[in-house]
Design a protein around this motif. Structure first.
Motif, short mmCIF file in Angstrom:
data_model
loop_
_atom_site.label_atom_id
_atom_site.label_comp_id
_atom_site.label_asym_id
_atom_site.label_seq_id
_atom_site.Cartn_x
_atom_site.Cartn_y
_atom_site.Cartn_z
N THR A 139 7.75 -14.17 -11.26
CA THR A 139 8.48 -14.82 -12.59
C THR A 139 7.32 -15.17 -13.44
O THR A 139 6.45 -15.65 -13.32
CB THR A 139 9.22 -16.14 -12.17
OG1 THR A 139 10.29 -15.72 -11.28
CG2 THR A 139 9.78 -16.65 -13.47
N ASP A 140 7.53 -14.93 -14.72
CA ASP A 140 6.60 -15.19 -15.92
C ASP A 140 7.13 -16.56 -16.43
O ASP A 140 7.89 -16.95 -17.12
CB ASP A 140 6.88 -14.19 -16.96
CG ASP A 140 5.81 -14.36 -18.40
OD1 ASP A 140 5.23 -15.50 -18.63
OD2 ASP A 140 5.56 -13.27 -18.72
N VAL A 141 6.21 -17.58 -16.24
CA VAL A 141 6.38 -18.97 -16.59
C VAL A 141 6.43 -19.01 -18.14
O VAL A 141 7.49 -19.97 -18.46
CB VAL A 141 5.11 -19.73 -15.96
CG1 VAL A 141 5.19 -21.14 -16.65
CG2 VAL A 141 5.07 -19.72 -14.29
N GLY A 142 5.46 -18.53 -18.77
CA GLY A 142 5.75 -18.83 -20.07
C GLY A 142 6.98 -18.29 -20.65
O GLY A 142 7.52 -18.97 -21.50
N ARG A 143 7.39 -17.11 -20.30
CA ARG A 143 8.55 -16.47 -20.81
C ARG A 143 9.71 -17.57 -20.53
O ARG A 143 10.81 -17.68 -21.25
CB ARG A 143 8.77 -14.96 -20.16
CG ARG A 143 10.11 -14.51 -20.53
CD ARG A 143 10.27 -13.10 -20.02
NE ARG A 143 11.49 -12.47 -20.34
CZ ARG A 143 12.14 -11.47 -19.84
NH1 ARG A 143 11.30 -10.65 -19.07
NH2 ARG A 143 13.22 -11.06 -20.35
N PHE A 144 9.62 -17.84 -19.05
CA PHE A 144 10.95 -18.75 -18.81
C PHE A 144 10.92 -20.10 -19.64
O PHE A 144 12.06 -20.31 -20.06
CB PHE A 144 10.73 -19.27 -17.28
CG PHE A 144 11.64 -20.23 -16.72
CD1 PHE A 144 12.91 -19.64 -15.97
CD2 PHE A 144 11.31 -21.51 -16.87
CE1 PHE A 144 13.70 -20.65 -15.33
CE2 PHE A 144 12.39 -22.44 -16.32
CZ PHE A 144 13.34 -22.08 -15.58
N LEU A 145 9.84 -20.54 -19.92
CA LEU A 145 10.00 -21.89 -20.74
C LEU A 145 10.40 -21.81 -22.04
O LEU A 145 10.51 -22.35 -22.74
CB LEU A 145 8.55 -22.34 -20.51
CG LEU A 145 8.14 -23.08 -19.15
CD1 LEU A 145 6.71 -23.59 -19.24
CD2 LEU A 145 8.95 -24.11 -18.81
N ASP A 146 10.09 -20.47 -22.64
CA ASP A 146 10.27 -19.97 -23.76
C ASP A 146 11.77 -19.56 -24.30
O ASP A 146 12.30 -19.89 -25.20
CB ASP A 146 9.36 -18.90 -24.53
CG ASP A 146 7.96 -19.23 -24.74
OD1 ASP A 146 7.64 -20.35 -24.94
OD2 ASP A 146 7.07 -18.15 -24.72
N GLU A 147 12.28 -19.48 -23.30
CA GLU A 147 13.74 -18.76 -23.07
C GLU A 147 14.84 -19.85 -22.85
O GLU A 147 15.90 -19.97 -23.29
CB GLU A 147 14.11 -17.75 -21.90
CG GLU A 147 13.40 -16.58 -22.57
CD GLU A 147 13.56 -15.25 -21.40
OE1 GLU A 147 13.53 -13.95 -21.90
OE2 GLU A 147 13.85 -15.56 -20.38
N ILE A 148 14.50 -20.76 -22.20
CA ILE A 148 15.42 -21.99 -21.93
C ILE A 148 15.47 -23.07 -22.97
O ILE A 148 14.58 -23.19 -23.72
CB ILE A 148 15.20 -22.69 -20.65
CG1 ILE A 148 13.53 -23.45 -20.76
CG2 ILE A 148 15.26 -21.74 -19.34
CD1 ILE A 148 13.22 -24.36 -19.80
N PRO A 149 16.55 -23.73 -23.54
CA PRO A 149 16.86 -24.40 -24.36
C PRO A 149 16.25 -25.82 -24.02
O PRO A 149 17.04 -26.61 -23.56
CB PRO A 149 18.40 -24.31 -24.46
CG PRO A 149 18.66 -24.21 -23.18
CD PRO A 149 17.81 -23.26 -22.52
N LEU A 150 14.95 -26.19 -24.31
CA LEU A 150 14.26 -27.28 -24.06
C LEU A 150 14.85 -28.54 -24.57
O LEU A 150 14.77 -29.63 -24.15
CB LEU A 150 12.90 -27.39 -24.20
CG LEU A 150 12.13 -26.15 -23.37
CD1 LEU A 150 10.67 -25.84 -23.76
CD2 LEU A 150 11.97 -26.71 -22.04
N GLU A 151 15.79 -28.40 -25.64
CA GLU A 151 16.30 -29.44 -26.31
C GLU A 151 17.26 -30.09 -25.49
O GLU A 151 17.90 -31.12 -25.52
CB GLU A 151 16.83 -29.21 -27.73
CG GLU A 151 18.11 -28.17 -27.69
CD GLU A 151 17.67 -26.59 -27.40
OE1 GLU A 151 18.75 -25.78 -27.44
OE2 GLU A 151 16.44 -26.46 -27.56
N ARG A 152 17.79 -29.29 -24.41
CA ARG A 152 18.81 -29.94 -23.58
C ARG A 152 18.29 -30.41 -22.11
O ARG A 152 19.07 -30.53 -21.06
CB ARG A 152 19.81 -28.84 -23.28
CG ARG A 152 20.68 -28.11 -24.40
CD ARG A 152 21.42 -29.35 -24.92
NE ARG A 152 22.54 -29.74 -23.89
CZ ARG A 152 23.37 -30.65 -24.20
NH1 ARG A 152 23.01 -31.85 -24.92
NH2 ARG A 152 24.35 -31.08 -23.02
N LEU A 153 16.96 -30.53 -22.21
CA LEU A 153 16.33 -30.95 -20.93
C LEU A 153 16.78 -32.48 -20.47
O LEU A 153 16.47 -33.37 -21.24
CB LEU A 153 14.70 -30.90 -21.30
CG LEU A 153 13.81 -31.27 -20.22
CD1 LEU A 153 13.83 -30.55 -18.90
CD2 LEU A 153 12.33 -30.95 -20.35
N ALA A 154 17.04 -32.51 -19.49
CA ALA A 154 17.55 -34.09 -18.88
C ALA A 154 16.25 -34.69 -18.48
O ALA A 154 15.69 -35.86 -18.59
CB ALA A 154 18.71 -33.93 -17.95
#
Length: 264
Positions: A181-196
């Motif tokens: 899994t590409d860590v950077g790609r994962f973090l760039d693709e998820i909507p971090l504004e919805r992070l709990a």
């Protein structure tokens, strides 16, 4: 999301330790508690004003079977008893064909599987009194014929259900190590504004495979994934998980300090 700070997973084996540690919030395994008879230590923490978040492991939201309303009701009642701002579970399934795997099994990243997951999440949300956050899981295998990356899969899940995300950076490291899994790609693709909030946990490598054990110290590589997340967003909360082979109070305090250092 409102700031939670740095916390630790409450477990009965370390209840007195958790009371003494400098933590801002705690998380409890929902299936291990009952709303009408909370452990004394959990009541003490609530009386101090420490947020207590129920974290479920058995809803099996990614399974083909309908969501069990009794499990959802238990989670909701616990949330109300603890005055929790939200509850959480995993993007996984644990049951199929009447059998329980005893593990958090990864969901195939196909659009058909996403449709099932979305329907189950919406069914659970309809019966929960608070928002639901969902966590990425560690896996030792990937189902074939994936149509979406894990990040895009989670992004579409959030878009279609308006759920929150619980990002486990230890699980992300495990998947990077074992599955590529590409860590950077994962973090760039998820909507971090919805992070709990965020999970951090330890593990170890054995015969070329990284195991997310929750029974070892947090390795530098996991803290590095947390650092990459921190470069993109200020996490509302970060929680240390430990489920076995509990170390000394000083060691746990040291791991919490290491997390705080990354966030600072």
């Amino acid at each position: 999301m409102a700031g939670l700070g740095v916390g630790i997973g409450w477990r009965p084996e370390i209840d007195l330790t958790v009371e003494q540690l400098d933590v801002d919030f705690v998380e409890v395994v929902a299936e291990n508690l009952h709303a009408d008879r909370l452990p004394e230590s959990v009541r003490v923490l609530r009386e101090r004003g420490v947020p207590v978040l129920p974290h479920a492991v058995s809803l099996s939201l990614g399974g083909a079977d309908p969501v069990d309303p009794h499990r959802v009701a238990h989670l909701g009642a616990l949330a109300q008893a603890l005055d929790a701002p939200f509850v959480s579970d995993h993007v996984c399934f644990v049951r199929a064909g009447g059998l329980d795997s005893g593990h958090l099994m990864p969901v195939p990243r196909t659009r058909d599987a996403l449709d099932v997951l979305v329907a189950n999440v919406k069914a659970a949300q309809a019966d929960l009194p608070v928002p639901l956050a969902l966590e990425n899981v560690a896996a030792l295998l990937e189902w074939p014929d994936a149509e979406l990356s894990e990040g895009r899969f989670l992004a579409e899940l959030v878009e279609r259900t308006d759920c929150l995300l619980l990002v486990d950076v230890a699980n992300l490291h495990a998947n990077a190590r074992n599955l590529g899994t590409d860590v950077g790609r994962f973090l760039d693709e998820i909507p971090l504004e919805r992070l709990a909030y965020v999970h951090v946990a330890g593990g170890q490598e054995h015969q070329g495979v990284y195991h997310d054990t929750h029974a070892h110290a947090v390795p530098p590589e996991v803290l590095d994934v947390l650092r990459q997340l921190r470069e993109r967003v200020d996490p509302p909360g970060v929680l240390l998980e430990r489920d076995d082979d509990y170390p000394s109070d000083a060691e746990l305090a040291g791991e919490l300090a290491a997390i705080r250092a990354v966030l600072a």
